[in-house]
Enzyme design. Structure first.
Site, PDB file in Angstrom:
ATOM      1  N   ILE A  88      -8.014   1.897 -29.483  1.00  0.00           N
ATOM      2  CA  ILE A  88      -7.625   1.657 -30.882  1.00  0.00           C
ATOM      3  C   ILE A  88      -7.599   3.012 -31.589  1.00  0.00           C
ATOM      4  CG2 ILE A  88      -8.431   0.658 -33.071  1.00  0.00           C
ATOM      5  CD1 ILE A  88      -7.490  -1.533 -31.230  1.00  0.00           C
TER       6      ILE A  88
ATOM      7  N   ASN B  70       5.202   2.191 -30.153  1.00  0.00           N
ATOM      8  CA  ASN B  70       4.441   1.515 -29.104  1.00  0.00           C
ATOM      9  C   ASN B  70       5.355   0.496 -28.436  1.00  0.00           C
ATOM     10  OD1 ASN B  70       2.134   0.611 -27.611  1.00  0.00           O
ATOM     11  ND2 ASN B  70       1.946  -1.125 -29.009  1.00  0.00           N
TER      12      ASN B  70
ATOM     13  N   HIS C  43       5.160  -3.275 -26.417  1.00  0.00           N
ATOM     14  CA  HIS C  43       4.262  -4.417 -26.195  1.00  0.00           C
ATOM     15  C   HIS C  43       5.011  -5.464 -25.379  1.00  0.00           C
ATOM     16  CE1 HIS C  43       0.817  -6.963 -27.099  1.00  0.00           C
ATOM     17  NE2 HIS C  43       1.677  -7.961 -27.232  1.00  0.00           N
TER      18      HIS C  43
ATOM     19  N   ASP D 181      -0.369  -3.919 -33.413  1.00  0.00           N
ATOM     20  CA  ASP D 181       0.927  -4.462 -32.961  1.00  0.00           C
ATOM     21  C   ASP D 181       1.783  -4.997 -34.103  1.00  0.00           C
ATOM     22  OD1 ASP D 181       0.252  -3.934 -30.275  1.00  0.00           O
ATOM     23  OD2 ASP D 181      -0.682  -5.904 -30.044  1.00  0.00           O
TER      24      ASP D 181
END
Ligand code: GRF
Length: 216
Positions: A97, A112, A114, A155
């Site tokens: 994190i 990012n 995911h 996210d």
């Protein structure tokens, strides 16, 4: 950064590094007008580090356990990333994190990937097989992957691109992961290319994602 110049990419990866590999390959094939200038991992055994070394890219271990706390750990990450003058940070299987302070320092230039269609099956604790298990348990007929800008939420930052894959009868978390992963390797380079062309921006002030153009 827009047009002309070469994007300097820093990748943070804690695991296998298959997305890192896709980004390296995309740069070397000229599909991404950029270069991975540094790879950082918090895990000494991460195959991502060996992939970087094999590609002659500086591969730096920053083991979170060797720092007094998150602040000191992130200060080291910050020092390396700014030292390599990165234009874009790609989280690719990064399993630590990051604080809102750190994220804020790089907001608009950190992405990012995911392995789900966010906002479904994201957030804290949702990683790896758990994501695919959740998609199967929910009875999804399609799932996929998402590249998004990183903000201070887990996210939850603005979505840049998504790709879908079908969920097939008899799928297991592993078979689904395999199908999704193939798409990830196509999606991440495309998102980076859009960023490098200035076609996608995360404006801090308005907190909006603007200017998406996808033309391939
Ligand atoms: C990918 O599934 C990615 O979506 C998630 O972590 C995994 C990383 O895989 N964030 P790899 O290390 O790139 O192979």
């Amino acid at each position: 950064m827009t047009g002309g110049a070469t994007l300097r990419i820093g990748v943070l990866a804690s695991g296998q590094g298959t997305n890192l590999q896709a980004i390296i390959d995309g740069c070397r094939r000229g599909e991404i007008p950029g270069e991975v200038v540094v790879v950082i991992s918090n895990k000494h055994e991460a195959p991502a580090l060996s992939r970087a070394r094999r590609a002659n890219i500086p591969a730096i271990l920053v083991d979170h356990r060797q720092f007094a706390g998150l602040e000191a750990f992130e200060a080291r990450l910050h020092e390396i990333l700014t030292g390599y003058s990165v234009d874009l940070i790609c989280l690719a299987g990064w399993m630590r994190i990051l604080s809102p302070t750190f994220v804020g320092q790089f907001e608009g230039c950190m992405m990012n990937i995911h392995p789900s269609l966010l906002p479904l099956f994201g957030g804290r604790g949702m990683y790896g097989a758990r994501v695919h298990e959740a998609a199967l348990n929910a009875g999804m007929k399609v799932t996929g992957c998402t590249v998004h800008f990183v903000d201070e939420t887990a996210d939850g930052g603005p979505i840049i691109l998504q790709a879908t894959v079908p969920v097939e009868d008899g799928d297991t978390p592993a078979s689904l992961a395999e199908r999704v992963t193939k798409e990830e390797h196509r999606l991440y380079p495309r998102a980076i290319k859009l960023f490098s062309e200035g076609k996608v921006q995360f404006k801090k002030r308005s907190r909006e994602l603007v200017s998406i153009e996808v033309s391939e």
